[in-house]
Write a protein that holds these residues in place. Sequence first.
Motif, mmCIF file in Angstrom:
data_model
loop_
_atom_site.group_PDB
_atom_site.id
_atom_site.type_symbol
_atom_site.label_atom_id
_atom_site.label_comp_id
_atom_site.label_asym_id
_atom_site.label_seq_id
_atom_site.Cartn_x
_atom_site.Cartn_y
_atom_site.Cartn_z
ATOM 1 N N GLU A 1 0.858 -1.168 0.000
ATOM 2 C CA GLU A 1 0.000 0.000 0.000
ATOM 3 C C GLU A 1 0.903 1.230 0.000
ATOM 4 O O GLU A 1 2.121 1.112 0.044
ATOM 5 N N GLU A 2 0.306 2.401 -0.074
ATOM 6 C CA GLU A 2 1.114 3.616 -0.012
ATOM 7 C C GLU A 2 1.937 3.608 1.271
ATOM 8 O O GLU A 2 1.403 3.457 2.358
ATOM 9 N N THR A 3 3.240 3.766 1.165
ATOM 10 C CA THR A 3 4.154 3.566 2.282
ATOM 11 C C THR A 3 4.975 4.821 2.531
ATOM 12 O O THR A 3 5.585 5.375 1.615
ATOM 13 N N SER B 1 4.476 4.668 -3.754
ATOM 14 C CA SER B 1 3.138 4.292 -4.197
ATOM 15 C C SER B 1 2.917 2.790 -4.068
ATOM 16 O O SER B 1 3.854 1.985 -4.124
ATOM 17 N N ALA B 2 1.648 2.419 -3.895
ATOM 18 C CA ALA B 2 1.293 1.009 -3.767
ATOM 19 C C ALA B 2 1.618 0.240 -5.041
ATOM 20 O O ALA B 2 1.449 0.737 -6.156
ATOM 21 N N SER C 1 8.872 1.147 6.589
ATOM 22 C CA SER C 1 8.520 0.015 7.435
ATOM 23 C C SER C 1 8.341 -1.250 6.600
ATOM 24 O O SER C 1 7.692 -1.242 5.550
ATOM 25 N N LYS C 2 8.900 -2.350 7.084
ATOM 26 C CA LYS C 2 8.730 -3.632 6.403
ATOM 27 C C LYS C 2 7.273 -4.089 6.431
ATOM 28 O O LYS C 2 6.866 -4.913 5.605
ATOM 29 N N ARG C 3 6.517 -3.556 7.370
ATOM 30 C CA ARG C 3 5.119 -3.983 7.542
ATOM 31 C C ARG C 3 4.320 -3.813 6.253
ATOM 32 O O ARG C 3 3.391 -4.587 5.982
ATOM 33 N N TYR C 4 4.681 -2.809 5.459
ATOM 34 C CA TYR C 4 3.885 -2.477 4.278
ATOM 35 C C TYR C 4 4.537 -2.947 2.981
ATOM 36 O O TYR C 4 4.190 -2.482 1.898
ATOM 37 N N THR C 5 5.490 -3.887 3.096
ATOM 38 C CA THR C 5 6.192 -4.370 1.904
ATOM 39 C C THR C 5 6.223 -5.893 1.860
ATOM 40 O O THR C 5 6.033 -6.562 2.875
#
Length: 568
Positions: free
Chosen positions: A33-35, A52-53, A80-84
Motif C-alpha cells: 500500500e502507499e508507504t 506508491s502502492a 517500514s517492512k510492515r507495508y512491503t
Amino acid sequence: MRLKCMALVLMVLSLLPFTLEAQASGTVVQTNEETVVYDNRSGSLIQVGTLSAGQTFVVKKDYGANWWQIRWGDFDGFVSKRYTTIVPAKTYKNDVKWQVKVTNHITATGVTPIFDNTGNKLVQFATLSEGVKYPIYSKGGDWYGIAVNSRLGFVHSKYVVEEKNEVTTGKPTKPPVENKPTPPPVQSTPNGYIEATENAILYDFRRENKTMVIATLLKGQQLKVENAEDPTYVKVRWGKTFVYVEKSKVKFVNTPSYKNVGKDSAMKNEYFIPISGNSEIYDRSTGKLIPFAKLDTNRRYPILRKEDSWYVTTIGGREGYIHSSKIALDRGVPVLMYHHLLKKHELGRFTNVSTTMTDVQFANEMQYLKSKNYETISIYELQQFMRNEITLPAYSIVITFDDGLLSTREYAYPILKKHGFQATQFLITYRNEYSPEEQRFDYTDLQALSRQDINNMRDVFSYESHTYNLHDMIGRTGKMLLVPYREVVQDLKRSLAIIPDAKALAYPFGQYNTNTIYAAREAGFTMGFSTKLGYNNPFDDIFQIKRLSSDQQTSFAQYQKMVSPFAK
C-alpha cells in the motif's frame, strides 16, 4: 520530571532505525500500500515522502525486523517492512546511480508526484512531501530528473522551486516522453476522435456501485479517444483519470474539427464547482463562444489555468472555458465533529460546553443537509478522494462523533436514520467494553455505548478508534503523548481487538505528533483524524484529516456557511 522526560527520549530513540546494526542488502521489495518514507536525522521520524502502492524498489540496507533503508536524495530514508513484500525482481527499467555528485536542489511546494516515463504513459511511483529539499539529477524542459534510491523519477516544475546559482553535475538523462507533462496516449483504434450523434453523458465509474455523471457532450461536438476496445463504452481522458461515453451515442472521426487542444494531465490540484444552471464550457479558439459540453452542478472540476474572468478546464484533450460568475472555487470535503447531545432542559452542567449541543440544534443541522441534498460519505470514500482515486459530489460531507457516548443512541441515531444518513463513531473502547448492556440513559452523566448498543446501530454508524484507554489528560497534555511509544502501539492494537474492522484513529483531544502517526500506522491504521479546522482535498495528509464543529453558540447561518463546499 527531567529524568522521566530523558528516559522517554531515550526510549523513543531506541526505536528509531539508526540504532540497529545495518547489513548490506540487494533485496527487492514491493509496496503493499502507499508507504511512508521517514527521515530520522533529527532524532524523530519525519515524513519526507511516500512510495506508491504496487511499486518495486531495491533496498539499500536491511535493518532487522522492522525497517528497510533506502537512498532518499542525499540522505538515507527508512520505510517500514510492515507495508512491503519481498519479490524476486524489480519491475522498472529506469535504473540510475544515485552516487553521482549533484549540487542543484529543488524544494517541493506541496505534495509532489514522482513519475516513471519508460512506458507509454507517465506512472506515479512515489511522492515528495511538502517542504522537502531534494537534489537534481538532470533537467529537461519543464521536468526535473531525481534519483529515488536507484530509480530515476521525474517531477514537474509546477510542483517545485529550484535553488538558483548552482550547476547540476549529474549525468544527463533523457527528459520525459516528448518533453511534455504527459506523453500522447497510444491509440487502440485507428479513429482517434469521437463525435456525439446526440447529447451524450460522460460517466465516472470509480465509485463502487455509484456511477457519477460528470458532464454531457453536446450533439455534434468532439473529444479525443483514449481507448475504444470496450464493446459498450469509449474511454476519454479527464484530468488524471478517465470518463466513459456510450458507443451508441457517438461516431468515430479521424481528425478533429476543433483547435483548442488541452493537456488533461497538466491540471492543477485546484477545483471549481459550477453554481449556475448555465454550466456549459466553451470553445473560444475561433473568437466566438461555442458550447461543447455541459457540466454537472454537483461536481468539482480540475482547473488548468485562469484567463482574465474565465477558468479553463479540459475534457478529452479539449480545453473548455467557463466564466468566473458561473463557478465557485472548491475548498474541499468538510468533516463534521460531534460529541454529546442533550435536550435543552437536560443541559445543566453541560450548558455552553463546546462538546455538547442540543438535540434540536442537531436535528436542524441534519435537516438542512437533507434539504440541500448533501451525501454523507464514508471515511473510506474520503480516503479514496484524498488519494485522488475517486472524485466525490460537491455536496459531500462526513459526519463523525468522538467518545462513543450513549447520548448518540438517544438523540443522534434516530435523526440520522430518519434522513438516511451514515456517520462514524470514534470509540474509547475500554469504556465501551465495560458498559452494561441495556443501560438506561442518565442525562446527568457521560455514559459509554455498550457492545449491544454498538451492534444495534450498525445500520447508521461505522465504528473507529479513539484509543483503548489513552483518552485522558495529564495537566494540559494528552496521555497518548506521554506514555512510551510501545505502549501506544499496544493500546491501539487492543482497541482493534474490539473493533477489528477499524482503520481510522481520532487523536484524543486532537493532540498528536510524528511518533503518534507512526504508532497508528504500526498498529494497522490507515487514517488519522485531528481537530484542526479546515477542509480536505486530494493529496492532503490522510493522517492529519481536518474537521469542523458547531456548538451551542454557533448560529444556523454560521453552520450553513461552514458546511458549504465553497466560500460564499
